[in-house]
Design an enzyme around this catalytic site. Structure first.
Site, PDB file in Angstrom:
ATOM      1  N   ASP A 191       1.331  -0.859   0.061  1.00  0.00           N
ATOM      2  CA  ASP A 191       0.187   0.199   0.244  1.00  0.00           C
ATOM      3  C   ASP A 191       1.120   1.398   0.044  1.00  0.00           C
ATOM      4  O   ASP A 191       2.174   1.631   0.837  1.00  0.00           O
ATOM      5  CB  ASP A 191      -1.108   0.227   1.208  1.00  0.00           C
ATOM      6  N   THR A 221     -16.235  -2.711  -9.295  1.00  0.00           N
ATOM      7  CA  THR A 221     -17.118  -2.202  -9.065  1.00  0.00           C
ATOM      8  C   THR A 221     -18.838  -2.378  -9.914  1.00  0.00           C
ATOM      9  O   THR A 221     -18.581  -2.661 -10.822  1.00  0.00           O
ATOM     10  CB  THR A 221     -17.610  -0.498  -8.327  1.00  0.00           C
ATOM     11  N   ASP A 222     -19.992  -2.495  -9.074  1.00  0.00           N
ATOM     12  CA  ASP A 222     -20.976  -2.168 -10.175  1.00  0.00           C
ATOM     13  C   ASP A 222     -20.657  -1.324 -11.185  1.00  0.00           C
ATOM     14  O   ASP A 222     -21.654  -0.574 -11.854  1.00  0.00           O
ATOM     15  CB  ASP A 222     -22.178  -2.375  -8.981  1.00  0.00           C
ATOM     16  N   GLU A 223     -20.264  -0.087 -10.426  1.00  0.00           N
ATOM     17  CA  GLU A 223     -20.688   1.325 -10.907  1.00  0.00           C
ATOM     18  C   GLU A 223     -19.791   1.279 -12.579  1.00  0.00           C
ATOM     19  O   GLU A 223     -20.767   2.168 -13.178  1.00  0.00           O
ATOM     20  CB  GLU A 223     -19.554   1.721 -10.115  1.00  0.00           C
ATOM     21  N   TYR A 283     -14.091   7.746 -12.041  1.00  0.00           N
ATOM     22  CA  TYR A 283     -14.050   6.617 -10.898  1.00  0.00           C
ATOM     23  C   TYR A 283     -14.462   5.437 -11.824  1.00  0.00           C
ATOM     24  O   TYR A 283     -13.403   4.908 -11.913  1.00  0.00           O
ATOM     25  CB  TYR A 283     -14.283   7.389  -9.901  1.00  0.00           C
ATOM     26  N   LYS A 296     -12.133   2.416 -13.763  1.00  0.00           N
ATOM     27  CA  LYS A 296     -12.577   0.703 -12.895  1.00  0.00           C
ATOM     28  C   LYS A 296     -12.699   0.014 -13.745  1.00  0.00           C
ATOM     29  O   LYS A 296     -12.590  -1.425 -14.839  1.00  0.00           O
ATOM     30  CB  LYS A 296     -13.162   0.728 -11.923  1.00  0.00           C
TER      31      LYS A 296
HETATM   32  P1  NAD Z   1     -10.311   3.361   0.083  1.00  0.00           P
HETATM   33  O1  NAD Z   1     -10.204   4.713  -0.303  1.00  0.00           O
HETATM   34  O2  NAD Z   1     -10.436   2.905   1.269  1.00  0.00           O
HETATM   35  O3  NAD Z   1      -8.617   2.320   0.050  1.00  0.00           O
HETATM   36  C1  NAD Z   1      -7.932   2.707  -0.998  1.00  0.00           C
HETATM   37  C2  NAD Z   1      -6.090   1.750  -0.871  1.00  0.00           C
HETATM   38  O4  NAD Z   1      -5.254   1.889  -1.794  1.00  0.00           O
HETATM   39  C3  NAD Z   1      -5.593   2.858   0.287  1.00  0.00           C
HETATM   40  O5  NAD Z   1      -5.209   1.156   1.413  1.00  0.00           O
HETATM   41  C4  NAD Z   1      -3.972   3.579  -0.258  1.00  0.00           C
HETATM   42  O6  NAD Z   1      -3.304   3.925   0.575  1.00  0.00           O
HETATM   43  C5  NAD Z   1      -3.865   2.333  -1.077  1.00  0.00           C
HETATM   44  N1  NAD Z   1      -3.709   2.653  -2.288  1.00  0.00           N
HETATM   45  C6  NAD Z   1      -3.722   4.163  -3.121  1.00  0.00           C
HETATM   46  N2  NAD Z   1      -3.357   4.567  -4.355  1.00  0.00           N
HETATM   47  C7  NAD Z   1      -2.187   3.481  -4.558  1.00  0.00           C
HETATM   48  C8  NAD Z   1      -1.359   3.107  -5.053  1.00  0.00           C
HETATM   49  N3  NAD Z   1      -0.562   4.320  -5.865  1.00  0.00           N
HETATM   50  N4  NAD Z   1      -0.559   2.973  -4.847  1.00  0.00           N
HETATM   51  C9  NAD Z   1      -0.710   1.330  -3.987  1.00  0.00           C
HETATM   52  N5  NAD Z   1      -1.384   1.558  -2.664  1.00  0.00           N
HETATM   53  C10 NAD Z   1      -2.958   3.007  -3.496  1.00  0.00           C
HETATM   54  O7  NAD Z   1     -10.909   1.804  -0.829  1.00  0.00           O
HETATM   55  P2  NAD Z   1     -12.298   0.755  -0.820  1.00  0.00           P
HETATM   56  O8  NAD Z   1     -12.895   1.511  -0.564  1.00  0.00           O
HETATM   57  O9  NAD Z   1     -11.612  -0.308   0.266  1.00  0.00           O
HETATM   58  O10 NAD Z   1     -11.807   0.348  -2.144  1.00  0.00           O
HETATM   59  C11 NAD Z   1     -11.070  -0.767  -2.379  1.00  0.00           C
HETATM   60  C12 NAD Z   1     -11.239  -1.349  -4.380  1.00  0.00           C
HETATM   61  O11 NAD Z   1     -12.440  -1.552  -3.647  1.00  0.00           O
HETATM   62  C13 NAD Z   1     -11.448   0.058  -4.475  1.00  0.00           C
HETATM   63  O12 NAD Z   1     -10.326  -1.262  -5.940  1.00  0.00           O
HETATM   64  C14 NAD Z   1     -12.940  -0.778  -5.333  1.00  0.00           C
HETATM   65  O13 NAD Z   1     -13.342   0.317  -6.588  1.00  0.00           O
HETATM   66  C15 NAD Z   1     -13.514  -1.566  -5.111  1.00  0.00           C
HETATM   67  N6  NAD Z   1     -15.155  -0.661  -4.738  1.00  0.00           N
HETATM   68  C16 NAD Z   1     -14.902  -0.325  -3.650  1.00  0.00           C
HETATM   69  C17 NAD Z   1     -16.478  -0.708  -3.032  1.00  0.00           C
HETATM   70  C18 NAD Z   1     -16.505   0.570  -2.485  1.00  0.00           C
HETATM   71  O14 NAD Z   1     -18.693   0.775  -1.465  1.00  0.00           O
HETATM   72  N7  NAD Z   1     -15.576   1.035  -1.127  1.00  0.00           N
HETATM   73  C19 NAD Z   1     -17.171  -0.775  -3.769  1.00  0.00           C
HETATM   74  C20 NAD Z   1     -17.011  -2.161  -5.315  1.00  0.00           C
HETATM   75  C21 NAD Z   1     -16.000  -1.341  -5.472  1.00  0.00           C
HETATM   76  O1  TDX Z   2     -22.329  13.566   1.496  1.00  0.00           O
HETATM   77  C1  TDX Z   2     -22.171  12.827   0.948  1.00  0.00           C
HETATM   78  N1  TDX Z   2     -24.121  12.793   0.368  1.00  0.00           N
HETATM   79  C2  TDX Z   2     -24.700  11.942  -0.375  1.00  0.00           C
HETATM   80  O2  TDX Z   2     -26.520  11.941  -0.697  1.00  0.00           O
HETATM   81  C3  TDX Z   2     -22.391  11.507  -0.002  1.00  0.00           C
HETATM   82  C4  TDX Z   2     -20.798  11.611   0.131  1.00  0.00           C
HETATM   83  C5  TDX Z   2     -22.517  10.358  -0.729  1.00  0.00           C
HETATM   84  N2  TDX Z   2     -24.540  11.135  -0.978  1.00  0.00           N
HETATM   85  C6  TDX Z   2     -25.288   9.898  -1.911  1.00  0.00           C
HETATM   86  C7  TDX Z   2     -24.400   9.713  -2.978  1.00  0.00           C
HETATM   87  C8  TDX Z   2     -24.799   8.685  -3.531  1.00  0.00           C
HETATM   88  O3  TDX Z   2     -25.708   8.492  -4.337  1.00  0.00           O
HETATM   89  O4  TDX Z   2     -24.717   8.471  -1.299  1.00  0.00           O
HETATM   90  C9  TDX Z   2     -24.779   7.682  -2.226  1.00  0.00           C
HETATM   91  C10 TDX Z   2     -23.317   6.670  -1.865  1.00  0.00           C
HETATM   92  O5  TDX Z   2     -22.389   7.648  -2.183  1.00  0.00           O
HETATM   93  P1  TDX Z   2     -20.972   7.340  -1.784  1.00  0.00           P
HETATM   94  O6  TDX Z   2     -20.266   6.943  -0.420  1.00  0.00           O
HETATM   95  O7  TDX Z   2     -20.210   7.785  -2.768  1.00  0.00           O
HETATM   96  O8  TDX Z   2     -20.863   5.941  -2.583  1.00  0.00           O
HETATM   97  P2  TDX Z   2     -21.126   5.745  -4.225  1.00  0.00           P
HETATM   98  O9  TDX Z   2     -20.461   7.002  -4.893  1.00  0.00           O
HETATM   99  O10 TDX Z   2     -22.058   4.879  -4.238  1.00  0.00           O
HETATM  100  O11 TDX Z   2     -19.923   4.688  -4.116  1.00  0.00           O
HETATM  101  C11 TDX Z   2     -19.596   3.868  -3.879  1.00  0.00           C
HETATM  102  O12 TDX Z   2     -19.822   2.626  -4.297  1.00  0.00           O
HETATM  103  C12 TDX Z   2     -19.033   2.167  -5.899  1.00  0.00           C
HETATM  104  C13 TDX Z   2     -17.733   3.257  -3.294  1.00  0.00           C
HETATM  105  O13 TDX Z   2     -17.464   4.959  -3.247  1.00  0.00           O
HETATM  106  C14 TDX Z   2     -17.272   3.319  -5.176  1.00  0.00           C
HETATM  107  O14 TDX Z   2     -15.970   3.338  -4.598  1.00  0.00           O
HETATM  108  C15 TDX Z   2     -17.555   2.036  -5.288  1.00  0.00           C
HETATM  109  O15 TDX Z   2     -16.756   1.440  -6.074  1.00  0.00           O
END
Ligand code: NAD
Ligand code: TDX
Length: 342
Positions: free
Chosen positions: A36, A128-130, A155, A159
């Protein structure tokens, strides 16, 4: 016995961090390497409980730095990769898309080259589903693995680009791989820029919660522990070259999510402040997980049990999120939001 070496990228972040803890505890006979860069989203304090364990290792490195990554792969002779590292916040991709291309696209390509060069046994790419774009509000429509990729934000476009590279390395060079596409995760160690932890932390501090637009956009919520179990299953049992959707049919409008948190914490809905909508805001995400269920996965949390566990975790672990929101995060919040209330 020869130990398998599993490289987890992004293991200091939210989902990768939960996966590292899951894997270190479940597989004492695997060597887990957490690689990381420790960006704003990564922190190692979450791993205090496991950092003394013999099968846990940390490497600070940037996945988009080719020389550095090649050297690590050659030195450590990695067997499996589970790739989480990414820039993950949609709002940040709207204000600054470039780093999303560098980390999510170039970074993935560098890892693919390194994996190919040393001949890894499998590359699990966490997507991601996005990447599928958005659904309308018809409750019978879902994303399947065959849904065309139509990403709408910088974003999700980054992806989707990385997904296509993983696919191409499989088709062209025969790299063994799986791609997982999951819905919105929530649970312990979720960074407080995202909706659920942002709401919990602000409500606990009696601060306004910004809800974009009318709050009727829908997300399909997946507890991070259920996601970790899904990735474990795909890593061990996933059919080579296949994509698996991960989700548990837990659709909620954003307003419902915020109202649930406010009610659970016994606060007033006056804390809700409707703000300007996100640009290109996807209406609805909803996953059809049938393919993964056939492989043997089933979620253990409903939204009700998962959100209760998560709220309790944030109550019990205030020092973790308070050190985040009192730092650089403050500047981010001020630039991102203009709230009428405090
Ligand atoms: P996060 O932002 O919490 O963590 C990302 C991590 O990647 C951090 O620890 C950061 O330091 C590290 N990182 C960033 N750039 C880097 C680099 N250049 N080299 C090495 N490390 C680096 O993200 P998350 O929410 O844990 O998501 C993890 C994965 O899951 C991502 O690929 C995201 O697209 C995917 N994902 C997340 C969600 C969600 O709801 N959070 C949903 C679907 C998919
Ligand atoms: O302040 C806010 N107010 C608000 O209404 C924020 C931060 C978000 N939102 C809304 C936007 C979205 O419809 O809430 C929903 C969820 O937002 P986020 O938490 O930013 O998530 P989303 O944009 O759905 O994306 C997340 O899920 C898919 C993760 O961040 C991504 O990494 C993942 O791929």
């Amino acid at each position: 016995m020869i130990k398998q070496k599993i490289l987890v990228t992004g293991g200091a972040g939210f989902i990768g961090g939960n996966f590292v803890q899951y894997a270190v505890n479940k597989y004492p006979n695997y060597d887990i390497y957490n690689l990381d860069l420790l960006t704003y989203a990564g922190d190692l304090t979450k791993h205090r409980v496991i950092e003394q364990q013999e099968n846990y290792n940390f490497i600070k490195a940037d996945i988009s730095n080719r020389e550095e990554i090649m050297a690590i792969f050659k030195k450590e002779k990695i067997d499996y990769i589970v790739h989480f590292a990414a820039e993950s916040h949609v709002d940040r991709s709207i204000t600054d898309p470039e780093i999303f291309v560098r980390t999510n696209v170039i970074g993935t390509q560098v890892l693919l080259d390194a994996a190919r060069e040393i001949g890894v046994k499998k590359f699990v790419h966490v997507s991601t589903d996005e990447v599928y774009g958005e659904l309308d509000f018809d409750p019978s429509s879902f994303f399947t693995e065959e849904t065309p990729l139509q990403p709408n934000s910088p974003y999700s476009a980054s992806k989707a680009s990385s997904d296509l590279l993983v696919r191409a390395y499989h088709e062209t060079y025969g790299l063994p791989m799986n791609i997982t596409r999951c819905s919105n995760n929530y649970g312990p160690y979720h960074f407080p820029e995202k909706l659920i932890p942002l709401t919990i932390s602000r409500v606990l501090n009696d601060q306004k919660v910004p809800v974009y637009g009318d709050g009727n956009n829908i997300r399909d919520w997946l507890h991070v522990y259920d996601h970790c179990a899904a990735i474990d299953l795909v890593l061990h049992e996933g059919e080579n070259g296949h994509v698996y959707n991960v989700g548990g049919h837990n659709e909620k409008t954003n307003l419902e999510v915020v109202q649930t948190i406010i009610k659970t914490l016994g606060k007033s809905e006056d804390l809700i402040e409707f703000v300007k909508d996100r640009l290109g805001h996807d209406k609805r995400y909803a996953i059809d997980p049938t393919k993964l269920e056939r492989l043997g996965w089933a979620p253990t949390y409903t939204f009700d049990t998962g959100i209760a566990q998560t709220i309790q975790w944030y109550l019990d672990n205030k020092e973790w999120w308070e050190q985040i929101i009192s730092g650089e995060y403050k500047n981010y919040f001020e630039k991102q939001y203009t709230l009428k209330g405090n």
